[in-house]
Write an enzyme that holds these catalytic residues in place. Structure first.
Site, PDB file in Angstrom:
ATOM      1  N   SER B 217       0.846  -1.205   0.000  1.00  0.00           N
ATOM      2  CA  SER B 217       0.000   0.000   0.000  1.00  0.00           C
ATOM      3  C   SER B 217       0.878   1.251   0.000  1.00  0.00           C
ATOM      4  CB  SER B 217      -0.950   0.017   1.187  1.00  0.00           C
ATOM      5  OG  SER B 217      -1.979  -0.892   0.961  1.00  0.00           O
ATOM      6  N   ASP B 218       0.648   2.174   0.922  1.00  0.00           N
ATOM      7  CA  ASP B 218       1.368   3.445   0.867  1.00  0.00           C
ATOM      8  C   ASP B 218       2.523   3.512   1.850  1.00  0.00           C
ATOM      9  OD1 ASP B 218       0.194   4.662  -1.200  1.00  0.00           O
ATOM     10  OD2 ASP B 218      -1.387   5.624  -0.035  1.00  0.00           O
TER      11      ASP B 218
END
Ligand SMILES: [Zn+2]
Lengths: 376, 600
Positions: B217-218
């Site tokens: 993800s981030d």
């Protein structure tokens, strides 16, 4: 086990494929398995799951209005605002719309369709006036007729003045060479005369009430459909040229009034699915059907609101937990209502197991001390 | 006929809207009409709206006549010599302010190259369409607008040097970045508003690659070495204050180490950092419950009869202490007076914040993420020339968001770091990407920004070339140390017996309406019941009248206050909130009779 219509269909299939007894037995067994498997389990929280199935995709919805190419004023609310409109069962949609289908003998020729459309459209005074101005010095309104449009609509000046006199009170009408002058009998201010001017512009002359705009469009089957901004199903269905089987409106209340509650139920389903299709989202049809059933089960449309289906809950505590608690509790105490604690919210308030899912099955045990002898 | 409205009020009508508008425009530019007047011609409804009211956002534009800008070279020269001011340009009708409605009737050219005969205005500069914070984003015309907006919002949350006299100030909740740097990729705005005096980020080496699955993800991976060298290190300042208030009857507060007799006395060890004057010393290392300023107040309400009672005359404890989860070092202590002349003590707490797992970082392009893992330097990937990246950024953050500006800034930063010169990334006027690539090639690197890299754990070459370069990274004010919270059992509210709210008080985490729905939808009835067990109580009910009964622990006997002890009394287990609800209904004169029955 199987419902009658399914059983009948299965028997037909057995006959058609000439199954032997062994095959038929196997077929029926598998059919039964599939049937049982597709049934909803006892204790499934279908209401909450429906609510969540609507709630999640609606967070992704884009608020936007759909415009017909080239016609600026003819737009349709879609997306979340339209969904809320349908679920709240608002009396009139923010952008009412009607799709008029025509009988085959009228629907092919452009000219006839145009003529029908013209007759349906509500014509207002402003459409046949060339100019309408306020003479500030004399405090009167001076209007000039557009003779050509009047000819198109087949209207006479005298008829128009009759209509004007009929719909306006407290004014003096004077026919002039081009049109008419209009002056109030009482003394009025500049802003009031402006309002009077706007009122004159909006006076209806002909057509169906509420139809502000018509748009004949050719569909894939070479047939003309008339899209109408504004809805008046009752009057539209009485027209000779209209195919009353296919013509619809997006006003659910109107459908309920004209065609009955079952039609309204279907209209709710169709309208919700239209919104979802427009947003590229999908919700299982059974959720939508459940919602439409609940909204129409009493024979009248009830929105998912405090005054609608949420106000019909059986439990006092559940109703009180939703909105206006004091009103519900005081009313309940006046008539001595009993809350049986049969639903979810009451049991959450009391911190008891809810009668759903694992909380639904109950175990009955024989008291061993009473039947001691039997066991010894 | 066209209707005219002035400030939404109908004032009259004119024959020709266009000539009217032109006249208005002329007279405004000649300053006959005020320059605050804006118009809007709605041709569809045949009306003209004139507006002079307040609260409209307006912006300046250069006027164009017959396809030529009125702002000429001679004006520029005059401005350089100081002969011409902004006011004069406005007065001479070269520049005018246009509001949002009037913009609808304008045709505005972005720059002189696109100018044609139909244009009515031209932008003073193409960047003038951007705001201050937005113009701090380099290469911003290469990304989507939504990302640019996000990047702008992130810039506002970044830590930096907000003021150079921060040591003399007592601002609330301040963060100072220890080693702030000027970005390698600058825009014109950085020079204009002295960004080098108060920068708010650091230049880091970034590699776009995944690392052992930790940066999904981030999330971002950070080099432990960089953290040790001071990357993202910041200090958190928090001020506390206390004053000696004066009360009626000559009574007043007193700064002191409270006596043990004082009402509400804390544990003795809580006062250990206080000096004789009741104020903490600078440099004290303190944690939760430690007192910063010792204070006693006079008793609160003195009733007529209590005046002579000894117990009521005892002073109250009203010290300032650290709350649950707070810790730090006392940075400075300030003794002063406030406006009323009362003695005032202000204490500033300092806490060093070293980046840890969960801290939020972002580039200037709306690419935000939290640290998921801090890797030892020796385990980090490295390039042929021995460069170890500071941050590993997940490649999956790029395609769906299409932040091309993020990618270009990496190359631009690389060129800048290698050549020793700043790169200009002002929107619409950037150093072209082709120039950057050429420069990279000249300095002996691949022009696509990739490099061969080695796995830090195995020492093997990665089969793919890794995109690596320099980028400006911001530390955002959201840090785990301020947010981390868990609780097993603890304080409860007096009224409802449910856990209290708030992290600083050590409160509970709420199972709300929607979380409840989730349990219901799963049919997890027993989990649901257990989650709401925080206030469960056993309570006795009289089966005769359906009201609460009493259990006498001493006699081991239940009884109903109304029906006596001969009726059947049973105990039920319900939430205390329900018991409270029933009591409140009784206060409403509603008789909520509880009917008990077996479930079967
Ligand atoms: Zn009793």
């Amino acid at each position: 086990m199987l419902p009658d219509h399914l059983l009948k269909e299965a028997k037909e299939l057995v006959k058609r494929y000439k199954m032997n007894i062994k095959q038929e037995k196997e077929f029926m067994k598998r059919l039964e398995d599939v049937y049982i498997g597709s049934k909803i389990d006892p204790g499934e929280a279908i209401g909450v799951i429906t609510a969540e199935s609507f709630g999640e995709p609606s967070t992704q919805m884009v608020l936007d209005t759909f415009h017909f190419a080239g016609v600026a004023e003819m737009s349709v609310t879609t997306g979340l605002s339209r969904l809320i409109e349908v679920l709240d069962a608002r009396k009139t949609p923010s952008t009412p719309r009607m799709d008029l289908y025509l009988k085959p003998k009228y629907s092919k020729n452009v000219e006839t369709v145009k003529k029908i459309a013209e007759n349906i459209k509500e014509t207002k005074m402003q459409d046949i006036l060339k100019e309408i101005t306020i003479n500030i010095a004399k405090l009167q309104i001076e209007a000039e007729f557009d003779k050509r449009t009047m000819k198109d609509y087949g209207l006479k000046e005298k008829d128009l003045l009759d209509i004007l006199k009929h719909s306006l009170k407290n004014v003096n009408m004077k026919e002039t060479k081009e049109g008419f002058n209009c002056k109030s009998k009482e003394e009025i201010t500049l802003s009031e005369i402006y309002r009077l001017k706007e009122k004159i512009k909006r006076i209806k002359i002909s057509g169906l009430k509420g139809i502000t705009r018509v748009l004949p469009v050719k569909n894939d089957e070479d047939e003309y459909i008339i899209y109408c901004a504004g809805s008046n199903l009752k009057d539209a269905l009485q027209l000779e040229e209209i195919d009353h089987e296919r013509t619809t409106s997006n006003n659910i209340y109107e459908i309920s009034e004209v065609l009955g509650i079952e039609a309204a139920r279907n209209a709710i389903i169709v309208e919700i699915q239209k919104v979802l299709d427009g947003q590229g989202l999908s919700i299982d049809i059974r959720h939508i059907m459940l919602l439409a059933d609940i909204m129409t089960r009493n024979g009248e449309i009830k929105g998912v609101t405090r005054t609608g289906i949420a106000g019909e809950k059986e439990s006092v505590l559940a109703r009180a937990a939703f909105e206006t608690p004091i009103k519900h509790i005081l009313n309940a105490s006046l008539i001595g209502e009993v809350d049986e604690l049969n639903s979810v919210i009451e049991n959450v308030i009391l911190n008891q197991p809810i009668p759903l899912g694992t909380g639904l099955p109950q175990l009955i045990m024989r008291n061993l001390t009473e039947d001691k002898d039997e066991f010894n | 006929m066209v209707d005219i409205f002035l400030n939404e009020k109908y004032i009259g009508e004119v024959d020709n809207g266009d000539t009217f508008i032109n006249k208005i425009k002329e007279e405004r530019r000649k300053s006959i009409l005020p320059n605050e007047l804006n118009y809007y011609y709605e041709e569809k409804y045949n009306s003209i709206y004139l507006n002079t009211s307040k609260g409209r956002a307006r912006r300046p534009l250069i006027i164009v006549k017959n396809g030529a800008s009125l702002f000429k070279k001679e004006h520029i020269d005059a401005i350089d010599k100081g002969l011409l001011k902004w006011k004069d340009l406005l007065k001479e009708g070269i520049i005018e302010y246009v509001d949002a409605a009037e913009e609808e009737n304008c045709y505005i050219a972005l720059d002189e190259n696109n100018l044609n005969k139909d244009h009515t205005h031209i932008e003073i500069s193409p960047v003038a369409i951007l705001g201050l914070c937005t113009s701090l984003v380099p290469y911003s015309n290469y990304g989507g607008s939504s990302r640019l907006i996000r990047g702008t919002k992130i810039l506002k949350q970044s830590l930096g040097l907000y003021s150079s006299n921060f040591l003399l100030r007592m601002d609330t909740d301040v963060n100072i970045l220890h080693y702030p740097q000027i970005p390698l990729t600058k825009t014109f705005m950085h020079d204009i508003f002295n960004y080098d005096k108060h920068p708010s980020g650091q230049n880091v080496v970034i590699a776009i690659m995944s690392y052992e699955g930790y940066n999904m993800s981030d999330a971002i991976i950070v080099n432990k070495g960089s953290v040790d060298r001071g990357f993202g290190r910041s200090t958190f300042f928090k001020p506390f204050s206390s004053e000696e208030k004066r009360y009626q009857g000559g009574l007043m507060d007193e700064f002191t180490i409270p006596d043990k007799e004082v009402k509400g006395y804390r544990a003795e060890k809580d006062y250990k950092f206080l000096e004789d004057d009741g104020v903490i010393y600078e440099g004290a290392k303190i944690k939760a419950d430690d007192v910063l300023v010792g204070k006693v107040s006079p008793p609160r309400f003195l009733g007529e009869f209590e005046e002579f009672s000894i117990a009521a005359n005892v002073k109250r404890e009203s010290s300032v202490a650290l709350k649950h989860g707070e810790k730090g070092v006392v940075d400075s202590v300030l003794l002063t007076e406030n406006e009323e002349g009362n003695r005032l003590v202000q204490v500033r707490l300092r806490e060093q914040r070293i980046p840890e797992v969960g801290d939020k970082f972002a580039s200037r392009h709306g690419q935000k993420g939290v640290i998921s893992y801090i890797v030892k330097t020796e385990d980090m990937p490295f390039t042929v020339s021995g460069i170890v990246p500071d941050i590993l950024f997940s490649p999956f953050g790029i395609p769906s968001r299409m932040t091309i500006s993020h990618l270009i800034e990496i190359i631009a930063g690389k060129v800048s770091a290698l050549s020793g010169e700043f790169v200009d990334g002002t929107a619409f006027d950037v150093t072209p990407e082709s120039d950057l690539k050429e420069n990279l090639l000249k300095m002996g690197f691949k022009d696509d920004g990739t490099e061969l890299m080695y796995n830090g754990i195995t020492g093997k070459v990665y089969p793919a070339r890794i995109y690596i370069g320099n980028i400006y990274y911001l530390k955002l004010k959201h840090m785990v140390a301020n947010k981390l919270h868990a609780r097993a059992s603890g304080k409860i509210q007096l009224l409802t017996r449910q856990p209290i709210e708030g992290r600083l008080q050590g409160g509970g985490l709420r199972i709300g309406e929607m979380e409840k729905d989730c349990f219901v939808a799963h049919g997890a009835a027993m989990v649901l019941k257990e989650r709401f067990d925080s206030d469960k109580t056993v309570i006795y009910v009289c089966e005769e009248c359906g009201m609460w009964a009493v259990y006498d622990n001493y006699k081991d006997k239940e009884s109903c206050p109304k029906c006596g002890s001969k009726v059947k009394i049973s105990s039920i287990e319900v939430s205390y909130a329900f018991k409270l609800l029933i009591d409140e209904l009784k206060a409403l004169c509603v008789y909520p009779k509880i009917i008990l029955g077996g479930k079967f």
